[in-house]
Scaffold this active site. Structure first.
Site, mmCIF file in Angstrom:
data_model
loop_
_atom_site.group_PDB
_atom_site.id
_atom_site.type_symbol
_atom_site.label_atom_id
_atom_site.label_comp_id
_atom_site.label_asym_id
_atom_site.label_seq_id
_atom_site.Cartn_x
_atom_site.Cartn_y
_atom_site.Cartn_z
ATOM 1 N N ASP A 79 0.874 -1.164 0.000
ATOM 2 C CA ASP A 79 0.000 0.000 0.000
ATOM 3 C C ASP A 79 0.913 1.215 0.000
ATOM 4 O OD1 ASP A 79 -2.939 0.559 -0.035
ATOM 5 O OD2 ASP A 79 -2.282 2.000 1.465
ATOM 6 N N SER A 80 0.656 2.105 -0.923
ATOM 7 C CA SER A 80 1.616 3.175 -1.119
ATOM 8 C C SER A 80 0.915 4.450 -1.553
ATOM 9 C CB SER A 80 2.624 2.754 -2.188
ATOM 10 O OG SER A 80 1.944 2.201 -3.296
ATOM 11 N N PHE A 161 4.117 4.240 -13.727
ATOM 12 C CA PHE A 161 2.662 4.333 -13.636
ATOM 13 C C PHE A 161 2.290 5.448 -12.656
ATOM 14 C CE2 PHE A 161 1.913 2.412 -9.420
ATOM 15 C CZ PHE A 161 3.148 1.853 -9.178
ATOM 16 N N GLY A 162 0.993 5.660 -12.509
ATOM 17 C CA GLY A 162 0.499 6.606 -11.505
ATOM 18 C C GLY A 162 1.151 7.985 -11.585
ATOM 19 N N LYS A 184 14.294 3.545 -11.880
ATOM 20 C CA LYS A 184 13.389 3.791 -10.738
ATOM 21 C C LYS A 184 13.462 2.627 -9.749
ATOM 22 C CE LYS A 184 8.561 3.985 -9.378
ATOM 23 N NZ LYS A 184 7.163 3.734 -9.748
ATOM 24 N N ARG A 190 9.405 1.541 -3.084
ATOM 25 C CA ARG A 190 8.998 0.122 -3.149
ATOM 26 C C ARG A 190 10.234 -0.785 -3.118
ATOM 27 N NH1 ARG A 190 5.709 1.112 -6.800
ATOM 28 N NH2 ARG A 190 4.029 1.426 -5.297
HETATM 29 P P1 IMP Z 1 -2.848 1.770 -3.521
HETATM 30 O O1 IMP Z 1 -1.571 1.418 -2.820
HETATM 31 O O2 IMP Z 1 -3.373 0.647 -4.336
HETATM 32 O O3 IMP Z 1 -3.864 2.383 -2.604
HETATM 33 O O4 IMP Z 1 -2.528 2.890 -4.608
HETATM 34 C C1 IMP Z 1 -1.571 3.862 -4.403
HETATM 35 C C2 IMP Z 1 -1.706 5.001 -5.382
HETATM 36 O O5 IMP Z 1 -0.483 5.726 -5.369
HETATM 37 C C3 IMP Z 1 -1.949 4.581 -6.817
HETATM 38 O O6 IMP Z 1 -2.838 5.505 -7.390
HETATM 39 C C4 IMP Z 1 -0.634 4.700 -7.509
HETATM 40 O O7 IMP Z 1 -0.790 5.187 -8.785
HETATM 41 C C5 IMP Z 1 0.121 5.692 -6.625
HETATM 42 N N1 IMP Z 1 1.484 5.197 -6.484
HETATM 43 C C6 IMP Z 1 1.976 4.345 -5.548
HETATM 44 N N2 IMP Z 1 3.263 4.063 -5.801
HETATM 45 C C7 IMP Z 1 3.562 4.737 -6.924
HETATM 46 C C8 IMP Z 1 4.744 4.790 -7.700
HETATM 47 O O8 IMP Z 1 5.764 4.149 -7.455
HETATM 48 N N3 IMP Z 1 4.673 5.580 -8.785
HETATM 49 C C9 IMP Z 1 3.573 6.302 -9.114
HETATM 50 N N4 IMP Z 1 2.450 6.253 -8.448
HETATM 51 C C10 IMP Z 1 2.439 5.469 -7.346
#
Ligand code: IMP
Length: 211
Positions: A79-80, A161-162, A184, A190
């Protein structure tokens, strides 16, 4: 040693597998349909967990436990999120939920929130939860990377991503998406959390417990 990745996010699954590619762990996810079928494990491709925890740890545990119970395998969940200093840490645990739309639209919305701000300091934070359904043991590992939010979105969608196209890690002047997934994965939040997990599962006392 089989370990299931509790995620439906293909970007995350790809990164976790790439980061742990050199470890002796056999990482499985909902994408490994044939391998799971051979093991007699059935899990729908849209298997979902409601992430209503208040913290990264809460949500990582919710996901790890749900997938572990479903598959019977030791499971990891990430979870991040992104925390922006001038927005008091927003969007944090709600990084995936505060905006309705695509990741690119969400990045533009965040840039808009910051359009008059000179303080661009931000960090990515990741919590990895490891849950072993054999003995219900739970462990957490975390990692962070400091950086800043770019003035515009930059970099290829294929690379990351994200929020990757708007996050510039400290010490660099390109976004994660511009620097590329391979790079990265050597420095990310991560990566740091997964290195701790890898060390934990490979410790002598855990060998033999996991198959
Ligand atoms: P969850 O952990 O599934 O709640 O989602 C975490 C959110 O943070 C997602 O929308 C991801 O796109 C974003 N996120 C988490 N880690 C990264 C990353 O390493 N790069 C870009 N976005 C991230």
């Amino acid at each position: 040693m089989n370990i299931f990745i509790a995620s439906s996010n293909q970007g995350k699954i790809k990164e976790i597998k790439a980061i742990l590619a050199d470890s002796s762990l056999n990482l499985l996810s909902i994408l490994d349909v044939f391998e799971l079928q051979k093991m007699g494990i059935e899990i729908a491709s849209d298997f979902d967990v409601i992430e209503d925890g208040k913290t990264f740890q809460d949500n990582a545990l919710l996901k790890a436990k749900a997938y572990a119970i479903k598959t019977g395998l030791p499971t990891i969940a990430d979870d991040s999120g992104l925390e922006v200093q001038t927005l008091n840490g927003f969007p944090s645990v709600n990084s995936n939920r505060w905006f309705e739309g695509t990741a690119s639209e969400r990045n533009l919305a965040l840039l808009d929130l910051l359009k008059d701000k000179t303080d661009r300091q931000a960090r990515f934070y990741s919590v990895i939860c490891f849950f072993d359904p054999k003995n219900n043991s739970v462990q957490f590992f975390d990692g962070e990377i400091q950086g800043k939010i770019a003035s515009e979105s930059k970099g290829s969608k294929i690379e990351g991503f994200g929020y990757d196209p708007i996050f510039i890690p400290e010490g660099f002047n390109q976004t994660f998406a511009e620097l590329g997934a391979e790079f990265k994965n050597t420095i990310s939040h991560r990566r740091i959390a997964l290195a701790k997990l890898n060390q934990y599962v490979l410790q002598d006392k855990h060998l033999g417990q996991l198959e």
